[in-house]
Motif scaffolding. Structure first.
Motif, mmCIF file in Angstrom:
data_model
loop_
_atom_site.group_PDB
_atom_site.id
_atom_site.type_symbol
_atom_site.label_atom_id
_atom_site.label_comp_id
_atom_site.label_asym_id
_atom_site.label_seq_id
_atom_site.Cartn_x
_atom_site.Cartn_y
_atom_site.Cartn_z
ATOM 1 N N ASP A 13 13.022 -9.989 43.660
ATOM 2 C CA ASP A 13 11.581 -9.765 43.854
ATOM 3 C C ASP A 13 11.429 -8.528 44.735
ATOM 4 O O ASP A 13 11.705 -8.582 45.939
ATOM 5 C CB ASP A 13 10.987 -11.014 44.525
ATOM 6 C CG ASP A 13 9.518 -10.836 44.882
ATOM 7 O OD1 ASP A 13 8.970 -9.727 44.672
ATOM 8 O OD2 ASP A 13 8.930 -11.806 45.381
ATOM 9 N N PHE A 14 10.991 -7.417 44.139
ATOM 10 C CA PHE A 14 10.958 -6.148 44.885
ATOM 11 C C PHE A 14 9.893 -6.122 45.978
ATOM 12 O O PHE A 14 9.947 -5.290 46.875
ATOM 13 C CB PHE A 14 10.827 -4.968 43.919
ATOM 14 C CG PHE A 14 12.140 -4.649 43.262
ATOM 15 C CD1 PHE A 14 12.653 -5.457 42.256
ATOM 16 C CD2 PHE A 14 12.889 -3.568 43.680
ATOM 17 C CE1 PHE A 14 13.894 -5.201 41.684
ATOM 18 C CE2 PHE A 14 14.129 -3.296 43.106
ATOM 19 C CZ PHE A 14 14.627 -4.109 42.106
ATOM 20 N N GLY A 15 8.954 -7.051 45.904
ATOM 21 C CA GLY A 15 7.988 -7.179 46.993
ATOM 22 C C GLY A 15 8.582 -7.889 48.203
ATOM 23 O O GLY A 15 8.001 -7.873 49.290
ATOM 24 N N ASN A 16 9.712 -8.506 47.973
ATOM 25 C CA ASN A 16 10.400 -9.243 49.053
ATOM 26 C C ASN A 16 11.878 -8.872 49.066
ATOM 27 O O ASN A 16 12.748 -9.740 49.165
ATOM 28 C CB ASN A 16 10.252 -10.754 48.835
ATOM 29 C CG ASN A 16 8.824 -11.223 49.061
ATOM 30 O OD1 ASN A 16 8.359 -11.300 50.186
ATOM 31 N ND2 ASN A 16 8.121 -11.495 47.967
ATOM 32 N N GLU A 22 18.776 -10.623 52.265
ATOM 33 C CA GLU A 22 19.270 -11.554 53.291
ATOM 34 C C GLU A 22 19.768 -12.856 52.653
ATOM 35 O O GLU A 22 20.746 -13.439 53.114
ATOM 36 C CB GLU A 22 18.193 -11.797 54.351
ATOM 37 C CG GLU A 22 18.070 -10.583 55.264
ATOM 38 C CD GLU A 22 16.840 -10.582 56.167
ATOM 39 O OE1 GLU A 22 15.991 -11.484 56.022
ATOM 40 O OE2 GLU A 22 16.742 -9.658 56.994
ATOM 41 N N MET A 23 19.107 -13.273 51.573
ATOM 42 C CA MET A 23 19.586 -14.451 50.842
ATOM 43 C C MET A 23 20.998 -14.178 50.309
ATOM 44 O O MET A 23 21.894 -15.022 50.433
ATOM 45 C CB MET A 23 18.612 -14.777 49.693
ATOM 46 C CG MET A 23 18.965 -16.001 48.869
ATOM 47 S SD MET A 23 20.222 -15.741 47.609
ATOM 48 C CE MET A 23 19.367 -14.613 46.484
ATOM 49 N N LEU A 24 21.200 -12.989 49.722
ATOM 50 C CA LEU A 24 22.534 -12.658 49.199
ATOM 51 C C LEU A 24 23.558 -12.581 50.328
ATOM 52 O O LEU A 24 24.707 -13.022 50.169
ATOM 53 C CB LEU A 24 22.497 -11.349 48.417
ATOM 54 C CG LEU A 24 21.709 -11.381 47.096
ATOM 55 C CD1 LEU A 24 21.715 -10.014 46.431
ATOM 56 C CD2 LEU A 24 22.280 -12.432 46.141
ATOM 57 N N LEU A 194 31.962 -11.475 37.830
ATOM 58 C CA LEU A 194 30.830 -11.788 36.953
ATOM 59 C C LEU A 194 29.539 -11.309 37.605
ATOM 60 O O LEU A 194 29.228 -11.692 38.737
ATOM 61 C CB LEU A 194 30.744 -13.303 36.707
ATOM 62 C CG LEU A 194 31.985 -13.970 36.082
ATOM 63 C CD1 LEU A 194 31.745 -15.471 35.925
ATOM 64 C CD2 LEU A 194 32.338 -13.328 34.731
ATOM 65 N N VAL A 195 28.793 -10.491 36.872
ATOM 66 C CA VAL A 195 27.461 -10.057 37.313
ATOM 67 C C VAL A 195 26.453 -11.070 36.761
ATOM 68 O O VAL A 195 26.551 -11.460 35.599
ATOM 69 C CB VAL A 195 27.131 -8.656 36.764
ATOM 70 C CG1 VAL A 195 25.702 -8.247 37.125
ATOM 71 C CG2 VAL A 195 28.134 -7.628 37.281
ATOM 72 N N ALA A 196 25.506 -11.477 37.586
ATOM 73 C CA ALA A 196 24.451 -12.375 37.077
ATOM 74 C C ALA A 196 23.131 -12.001 37.745
ATOM 75 O O ALA A 196 23.040 -11.993 38.981
ATOM 76 C CB ALA A 196 24.806 -13.828 37.363
ATOM 77 N N GLY A 197 22.153 -11.667 36.918
ATOM 78 C CA GLY A 197 20.839 -11.288 37.432
ATOM 79 C C GLY A 197 19.838 -12.407 37.289
ATOM 80 O O GLY A 197 19.574 -13.168 38.225
ATOM 81 N N SER A 198 19.276 -12.542 36.077
ATOM 82 C CA SER A 198 18.242 -13.555 35.832
ATOM 83 C C SER A 198 18.725 -14.955 36.178
ATOM 84 O O SER A 198 17.967 -15.744 36.746
ATOM 85 C CB SER A 198 17.836 -13.553 34.358
ATOM 86 O OG SER A 198 17.663 -12.257 33.911
ATOM 87 N N TYR A 199 19.949 -15.256 35.808
ATOM 88 C CA TYR A 199 20.444 -16.624 36.025
ATOM 89 C C TYR A 199 20.358 -17.008 37.506
ATOM 90 O O TYR A 199 19.994 -18.137 37.840
ATOM 91 C CB TYR A 199 21.885 -16.754 35.514
ATOM 92 C CG TYR A 199 22.451 -18.136 35.721
ATOM 93 C CD1 TYR A 199 21.929 -19.225 35.031
ATOM 94 C CD2 TYR A 199 23.479 -18.352 36.640
ATOM 95 C CE1 TYR A 199 22.428 -20.510 35.241
ATOM 96 C CE2 TYR A 199 23.980 -19.627 36.854
ATOM 97 C CZ TYR A 199 23.446 -20.701 36.159
ATOM 98 O OH TYR A 199 23.930 -21.964 36.382
#
Ligand code: DX5
Ligand code: ZN
Length: 219
Positions: A13-16, A22-24, A194-199
């Motif tokens: 979420d680019f607004g956050n 920080e979550m990552l 493994l790259v994962a975006g949407s998931y």
């Protein structure tokens, strides 16, 4: 070596953005995967240097940058200065791939090469020993949220065989449509990252999703 998870910030979420970085940082994620698209090599524009600068200010993990741009040599030093640890260029975007790989390394980064779904791993037989990471695209590059291409399993196996036959030591990263449904099979085929975006970012509990995906990859 542990198998690694690289969440793609493209789905954040680019607004956050600070919150998601920080979550990552808190999560079991190993790398930040950064997708840079120029609207020429791929039919989409993602984000550029100011946003990457904001991400690297907050990120405390390896910055794994995937350039989907034409003529990437123009920006190798810029990405090094922005704090990238791994810089991956597309095979299809490089006329002088060997020179580009040397340029990335000379700028203090690990050198990655990405292959589109239609590009055979055989194209890397003369450069594989110089490459730190091969990124196998498991969707056509340009967008998050696409469906995984099943041929990827065979391609990862072929790449693993090429790496072993040449005595090379590069990592295999798979990018696009990765979920809990294909993660284990990709690892069994030979994938290391493994790259994962949407998931990850579309899940209700992102930290839990990363934790479970990483555990699955290392099971
Ligand atoms: C696609 C990008 C991917 C993308 C993955 O061109 O290279 O890294 O963000 O997103 P998902 O996991 O949603 O397919
Ligand atoms: Zn990517």
């Amino acid at each position: 070596m542990s198998k690694l998870i690289a969440p793609s910030v493209l789905a954040a979420d680019f607004g956050n953005l600070q919150r998601d970085c920080e979550m990552l940082n808190r999560s079991d994620a190993d790398w930040f995967h950064i997708d840079i698209m120029d609207g020429v090599f791929v039919p989409n524009i993602s984000y550029g240097m100011p946003v990457l600068d904001a991400i690297t200010k907050h990120a405390t993990k390896t910055i794994d940058t995937h350039l989907m741009i034409v003529d990437p040599d123009r920006y190798v030093k810029t990405f090094a200065d922005l704090g990238c640890d791994i810089l991956t260029v597309h095979f299809e975007a490089c006329t002088h791939l060997h020179r580009t790989i040397q340029n990335i390394k000379a700028n203090g980064m690990k050198a990655g090469v990405a292959l589109n779904p239609h590009t055979s791993v055989d194209h890397l037989k003369d450069t594989i020993k110089d490459i730190d990471l091969v990124l196998i695209m498991s969707v056509n590059p340009g967008f998050g949220g696409q469906s995984f291409i099943e041929n990827t399993y065979d391609k990862v196996k072929e790449l693993k065989a090429l790496i072993e036959s040449k005595g090379a030591s590069c990592l295999i990263e798979v990018d696009g449509g990765v979920t809990d449904k294909n993660a284990k099979q990709l690892i069994d085929a030979g994938a290391d990252v493994l790259v994962a975006g949407s998931y990850v970012f579309k899940s209700a509990d992102q930290e839990k999703t990363i934790k479970e995906l990483r555990a699955l990859a290392n099971s």
